[in-house]
Design an enzyme around this catalytic site. Structure first.
Site, PDB file in Angstrom:
ATOM      1  N   GLY A  31     -15.853   2.925   3.786  1.00 24.97           N
ATOM      2  CA  GLY A  31     -14.501   3.472   3.704  1.00 24.97           C
ATOM      3  C   GLY A  31     -13.758   3.123   2.428  1.00 24.97           C
ATOM      4  CD  GLN A  32     -14.823  -0.287  -2.635  1.00 25.71           C
ATOM      5  OE1 GLN A  32     -15.983  -0.545  -2.292  1.00 25.71           O
ATOM      6  NE2 GLN A  32     -14.224  -0.898  -3.652  1.00 25.71           N
TER       7      GLN A  32
ATOM      8  CG  ASP B 290      -2.057   0.985   1.105  1.00 24.84           C
ATOM      9  OD1 ASP B 290      -3.215   0.541   0.988  1.00 24.84           O
ATOM     10  OD2 ASP B 290      -1.795   2.213   1.124  1.00 24.84           O
ATOM     11  CB  ILE B 291       0.797   4.275  -2.154  1.00 26.35           C
ATOM     12  CG1 ILE B 291       1.906   5.164  -2.700  1.00 26.35           C
ATOM     13  CG2 ILE B 291      -0.464   5.076  -1.864  1.00 26.35           C
ATOM     14  CD1 ILE B 291       1.599   5.758  -4.072  1.00 26.35           C
TER      15      ILE B 291
ATOM     16  CG  HIS C  77      -8.675  -2.781  -2.260  1.00 25.17           C
ATOM     17  ND1 HIS C  77      -9.572  -2.088  -3.037  1.00 25.17           N
ATOM     18  CD2 HIS C  77      -8.550  -2.073  -1.116  1.00 25.17           C
ATOM     19  CE1 HIS C  77      -9.963  -0.998  -2.389  1.00 25.17           C
ATOM     20  NE2 HIS C  77      -9.363  -0.969  -1.211  1.00 25.17           N
TER      21      HIS C  77
ATOM     22  CG  ASN D 249     -12.329  -0.434   3.911  1.00 21.79           C
ATOM     23  OD1 ASN D 249     -12.600  -0.946   4.988  1.00 21.79           O
ATOM     24  ND2 ASN D 249     -11.193   0.209   3.694  1.00 21.79           N
TER      25      ASN D 249
HETATM   26  P1  AMP Z   1      -9.736   1.711   0.343  1.00 21.02           P
HETATM   27  O1  AMP Z   1      -9.853   3.021   1.055  1.00 21.02           O
HETATM   28  O2  AMP Z   1     -10.160   0.524   1.150  1.00 21.02           O
HETATM   29  O3  AMP Z   1     -10.427   1.771  -1.004  1.00 21.02           O
HETATM   30  O4  AMP Z   1      -8.197   1.476   0.100  1.00 21.02           O
HETATM   31  C1  AMP Z   1      -7.493   1.988  -0.976  1.00 21.02           C
HETATM   32  C2  AMP Z   1      -6.039   1.857  -0.637  1.00 21.02           C
HETATM   33  O5  AMP Z   1      -5.294   2.002  -1.826  1.00 21.02           O
HETATM   34  C3  AMP Z   1      -5.523   2.908   0.349  1.00 21.02           C
HETATM   35  O6  AMP Z   1      -4.983   2.259   1.491  1.00 21.02           O
HETATM   36  C4  AMP Z   1      -4.453   3.642  -0.451  1.00 21.02           C
HETATM   37  O7  AMP Z   1      -3.339   4.023   0.334  1.00 21.02           O
HETATM   38  C5  AMP Z   1      -4.087   2.623  -1.505  1.00 21.02           C
HETATM   39  N1  AMP Z   1      -3.548   3.183  -2.739  1.00 21.02           N
HETATM   40  C6  AMP Z   1      -4.050   4.202  -3.467  1.00 21.02           C
HETATM   41  N2  AMP Z   1      -3.293   4.420  -4.559  1.00 21.02           N
HETATM   42  C7  AMP Z   1      -2.297   3.501  -4.517  1.00 21.02           C
HETATM   43  C8  AMP Z   1      -1.180   3.210  -5.357  1.00 21.02           C
HETATM   44  N3  AMP Z   1      -0.934   3.902  -6.494  1.00 21.02           N
HETATM   45  N4  AMP Z   1      -0.350   2.202  -4.999  1.00 21.02           N
HETATM   46  C9  AMP Z   1      -0.580   1.505  -3.875  1.00 21.02           C
HETATM   47  N5  AMP Z   1      -1.616   1.722  -3.045  1.00 21.02           N
HETATM   48  C10 AMP Z   1      -2.453   2.700  -3.363  1.00 21.02           C
END
Ligand code: AMP
Ligand code: ZN
Length: 112
Positions: A91-92, A29-30, A98, A85
């Site tokens: 919270g998505q 995760d970023i 994912h 989520n």
């Molecule tokens: P959610 O809020 O459950 O939809 O989670 C989305 C997740 O994607 C968050 O934890 C972000 O930090 C992660 N995210 C968004 N963009 C990227 C990216 N380019 N590479 C890796 N993780 C990402």
């Protein structure tokens, strides 16, 4: 397809890849919320958990097994958390399903 995670699967946006096979893709995760925080996604574009069909049962099972295997490879034998989520109130923020896998710190319950 205007989807961030489909672009990561396609290699159009870089990611720190952990694992890939014909069905799933896993990457760090970023914005990590724990010392270990990675995502396991299907290569198939499924927007939310509400879009799952019965035909996806084996795929989601494979996602979960991948999460377990990678968590242990990354030293989370003491425990880890898997979170999915669903939609805005869940919270998505990225609409391609994912599994979050978080570890290497003490988790609390309930999540915020
Ligand atoms: P959610 O809020 O459950 O939809 O989670 C989305 C997740 O994607 C968050 O934890 C972000 O930090 C992660 N995210 C968004 N963009 C990227 C990216 N380019 N590479 C890796 N993780 C990402
Ligand atoms: Zn997608």
């Amino acid at each position: 397809m205007d989807c961030l995670f489909c672009k990561i699967v396609a290699g159009e946006i870089p990611a720190r890849k952990l694992y890939e096979d014909d069905q799933v893709f896993a990457f760090h995760d970023i914005g990590p919320q724990a010392p270990v925080h990675f995502l396991v996604i299907p290569k198939k574009h499924i927007p939310t958990l509400n879009d799952l069909a019965e035909e996806d049962n084996a795929l989601t099972g494979h996602m979960l097994f991948t999460a377990q295997r990678l968590a242990n490879e990354l030293g989370c034998e003491a425990g880890f958390r898997v979170v999915m989520n669903c939609n805005d109130q869940g919270g998505q923020t990225v609409h391609h399903i994912h599994m979050h896998v978080l570890g290497q710190r003490q988790m609390t319950w309930p999540p915020g």
